[in-house]
Write a protein that holds these residues in place. Structure first.
Motif, PDB file in Angstrom:
ATOM      1  N   ALA A 108      48.512  -3.182 -73.310  1.00 50.85           N
ATOM      2  CA  ALA A 108      49.174  -4.380 -72.779  1.00 50.85           C
ATOM      3  C   ALA A 108      50.626  -4.090 -72.425  1.00 50.85           C
ATOM      4  CB  ALA A 108      49.089  -5.507 -73.802  1.00 50.85           C
ATOM      5  N   LYS A 109      51.302  -3.362 -73.275  1.00 52.78           N
ATOM      6  CA  LYS A 109      52.714  -3.036 -73.024  1.00 52.78           C
ATOM      7  C   LYS A 109      52.857  -2.059 -71.857  1.00 52.78           C
ATOM      8  CE  LYS A 109      54.473  -4.036 -77.656  1.00 52.78           C
ATOM      9  NZ  LYS A 109      55.333  -5.164 -77.206  1.00 52.78           N
ATOM     10  N   GLU A 110      51.900  -1.153 -71.696  1.00 56.74           N
ATOM     11  CA  GLU A 110      51.923  -0.235 -70.556  1.00 56.74           C
ATOM     12  C   GLU A 110      51.775  -1.017 -69.249  1.00 56.74           C
ATOM     13  OE1 GLU A 110      52.671   2.776 -70.415  1.00 56.74           O
ATOM     14  OE2 GLU A 110      52.201   3.770 -72.330  1.00 56.74           O
ATOM     15  N   MET A 111      50.921  -2.040 -69.265  1.00 53.32           N
ATOM     16  CA  MET A 111      50.746  -2.874 -68.080  1.00 53.32           C
ATOM     17  C   MET A 111      52.021  -3.648 -67.765  1.00 53.32           C
ATOM     18  SD  MET A 111      47.786  -2.306 -66.827  1.00 53.32           S
ATOM     19  CE  MET A 111      47.662  -3.693 -65.697  1.00 53.32           C
ATOM     20  N   ASN A 135      59.466   1.191 -74.165  1.00 56.21           N
ATOM     21  CA  ASN A 135      59.083   2.559 -74.526  1.00 56.21           C
ATOM     22  C   ASN A 135      59.235   2.791 -76.037  1.00 56.21           C
ATOM     23  OD1 ASN A 135      58.251   3.547 -72.044  1.00 56.21           O
ATOM     24  ND2 ASN A 135      60.298   4.240 -71.454  1.00 56.21           N
ATOM     25  N   ARG A 136      60.305   2.220 -76.603  1.00 55.03           N
ATOM     26  CA  ARG A 136      60.504   2.340 -78.052  1.00 55.03           C
ATOM     27  C   ARG A 136      59.402   1.611 -78.806  1.00 55.03           C
ATOM     28  NH1 ARG A 136      65.973   1.507 -76.547  1.00 55.03           N
ATOM     29  NH2 ARG A 136      65.840  -0.701 -77.126  1.00 55.03           N
ATOM     30  N   GLU A 137      59.022   0.436 -78.299  1.00 49.95           N
ATOM     31  CA  GLU A 137      57.952  -0.334 -78.932  1.00 49.95           C
ATOM     32  C   GLU A 137      56.626   0.419 -78.855  1.00 49.95           C
ATOM     33  OE1 GLU A 137      58.078  -3.981 -76.804  1.00 49.95           O
ATOM     34  OE2 GLU A 137      59.796  -4.797 -77.937  1.00 49.95           O
ATOM     35  N   ILE A 178      54.616  -1.403 -66.116  1.00 50.24           N
ATOM     36  CA  ILE A 178      54.365  -1.112 -64.698  1.00 50.24           C
ATOM     37  C   ILE A 178      55.069  -2.127 -63.797  1.00 50.24           C
ATOM     38  CG2 ILE A 178      52.561  -1.064 -62.924  1.00 50.24           C
ATOM     39  CD1 ILE A 178      50.671   0.098 -65.018  1.00 50.24           C
ATOM     40  N   GLY A 179      55.185  -3.364 -64.266  1.00 46.27           N
ATOM     41  CA  GLY A 179      55.796  -4.413 -63.460  1.00 46.27           C
ATOM     42  C   GLY A 179      57.311  -4.376 -63.428  1.00 46.27           C
ATOM     43  N   TYR A 180      57.941  -3.522 -64.245  1.00 46.12           N
ATOM     44  CA  TYR A 180      59.402  -3.434 -64.265  1.00 46.12           C
ATOM     45  C   TYR A 180      59.909  -2.560 -63.124  1.00 46.12           C
ATOM     46  CZ  TYR A 180      59.478  -5.479 -68.959  1.00 46.12           C
ATOM     47  OH  TYR A 180      59.347  -6.321 -70.038  1.00 46.12           O
ATOM     48  N   ASN A 181      61.085  -2.927 -62.629  1.00 45.60           N
ATOM     49  CA  ASN A 181      61.762  -2.136 -61.602  1.00 45.60           C
ATOM     50  C   ASN A 181      62.453  -0.952 -62.278  1.00 45.60           C
ATOM     51  OD1 ASN A 181      63.935  -1.202 -59.784  1.00 45.60           O
ATOM     52  ND2 ASN A 181      63.280  -2.902 -58.493  1.00 45.60           N
ATOM     53  N   SER A 182      62.068   0.261 -61.904  1.00 40.65           N
ATOM     54  CA  SER A 182      62.586   1.458 -62.579  1.00 40.65           C
ATOM     55  C   SER A 182      64.088   1.660 -62.391  1.00 40.65           C
ATOM     56  CB  SER A 182      61.845   2.703 -62.086  1.00 40.65           C
ATOM     57  OG  SER A 182      62.000   2.850 -60.686  1.00 40.65           O
ATOM     58  N   GLU A 183      64.677   0.989 -61.412  1.00 40.91           N
ATOM     59  CA  GLU A 183      66.118   1.145 -61.165  1.00 40.91           C
ATOM     60  C   GLU A 183      66.926  -0.024 -61.725  1.00 40.91           C
ATOM     61  OE1 GLU A 183      66.747   1.749 -57.015  1.00 40.91           O
ATOM     62  OE2 GLU A 183      65.671   3.666 -56.962  1.00 40.91           O
ATOM     63  N   LEU A 184      66.376  -1.227 -61.626  1.00 41.04           N
ATOM     64  CA  LEU A 184      67.128  -2.415 -62.014  1.00 41.04           C
ATOM     65  C   LEU A 184      66.850  -2.887 -63.449  1.00 41.04           C
ATOM     66  CD1 LEU A 184      66.717  -4.487 -58.721  1.00 41.04           C
ATOM     67  CD2 LEU A 184      68.618  -2.975 -59.379  1.00 41.04           C
ATOM     68  N   GLU A 185      65.766  -2.431 -64.026  1.00 37.79           N
ATOM     69  CA  GLU A 185      65.389  -2.914 -65.353  1.00 37.79           C
ATOM     70  C   GLU A 185      65.217  -1.752 -66.348  1.00 37.79           C
ATOM     71  OE1 GLU A 185      62.936  -6.928 -64.816  1.00 37.79           O
ATOM     72  OE2 GLU A 185      61.994  -5.256 -63.741  1.00 37.79           O
TER      73      GLU A 185
END
Length: 265
Positions: A137-140, A158-160, A143-150
């Motif tokens: 669920a956390k991996e999904m 990732n820590r979780e 995926i929806g996060y912006n790799s540059e802005l978030e």
């Protein structure tokens, strides 16, 4: 105080790969039995080891052993609740509890009964499945996060995920221990009692079973020592000596814990 300390024996001095040591100390009521309990609790907490305050059954002992990767630490205020003849009459399960304690003191590889093995594996497998679902669920979500802005959100999730992966490793190891047995279990049991209760614990049955036969009995007498009621009356040097003594004990406890982990690896 009944203390059984078991550590791996690289020299195989006992023939089973472990060294077992027991001590029973009887002190009268209101003589300060809680003091050693507090010291042990504080020391083990300092090095990150979990301490339990009661033993309800043989399953309770096995659960603590597996959940702590082969280690079990107990501080019990009333030794007679698990060792006396009266306890055996009121609780038939005490026999099984004593038997598993004995196995933890002598076995190089603690094998679970079929009943315990089936129940434990089912519980750990269910927990493992739940954690894997949380990771997915956390991996999904990631995926929806912006790799540059978030970036902060990604780092947090990732820590979780890493924490959950550690749980996966723990449950996987626990399942393997259930299947193959707990290698070189390490038990530390500190249980205190009074001289009045001691006679009901020292029986031919307990000695022949090996629990008391492997112990050192120390009777502190029937009279209490003079109580120091004024802490402020102690000299600064005595206060300092006490703190220094505690600091000296901490590395030793940590070394024992590390040594146990290294031997298992």
């Amino acid at each position: 105080m009944l203390s059984s300390d078991i550590f791996n024996d690289p020299g195989n001095l006992t023939g089973s790969g472990i060294i077992a040591d027991q001590k029973i100390i009887a002190q009268t009521t209101f003589s300060g039995k809680e003091m050693p309990q507090r010291v042990i609790d504080r020391l083990l907490d300092t090095v990150g080891l979990r301490v339990y305050g009661d033993i309800r059954s043989d399953k309770d002992v096995v659960t603590a052993c597996i959940d702590n990767q082969g280690k079990g630490f107990y501080v019990i205020d009333e030794a007679h609740t698990i060792l006396s003849m009266e306890a055996k009459k009121s609780n038939p399960g005490i026999e099984a509890t004593q038997a598993i304690l004995m196995k933890m003191m002598t076995a190089e590889n603690l094998k679970l009964s079929h009943l315990h093995q089936s129940a434990f594996i089912a519980n750990y497998a269910s927990a493992l499945n739940s954690v894997n679902k949380q990771i997915s669920a956390k991996e999904m979500i990631k995926i929806g996060y912006n790799s540059e802005l978030e970036v902060e959100k990604i780092n947090k999730i990732n820590r979780e995920i890493k924490e959950l992966e550690n749980e996966v490793d723990k449950y996987t190891q626990s399942i393997e221990m259930c299947k193959k047995g707990v290698k070189s279990p390490a038990l530390n049991l500190m249980a205190l009692s009074t001289p009045q209760k001691l006679s009901d614990m020292i029986s031919v049955d307990n000695i022949e079973k090996g629990l008391l036969a492997r112990g050192l009995l120390i009777d502190c007498g029937l009279e209490r020592s003079k109580k120091c009621t004024k802490y402020e009356g102690r000299s600064e040097q005595k206060k300092l000596d006490g703190e220094l003594m505690f600091e000296k004990l901490k590395p030793g406890i940590g070394l024992i814990a590390q040594y146990s982990d290294d031997c298992k690896d």
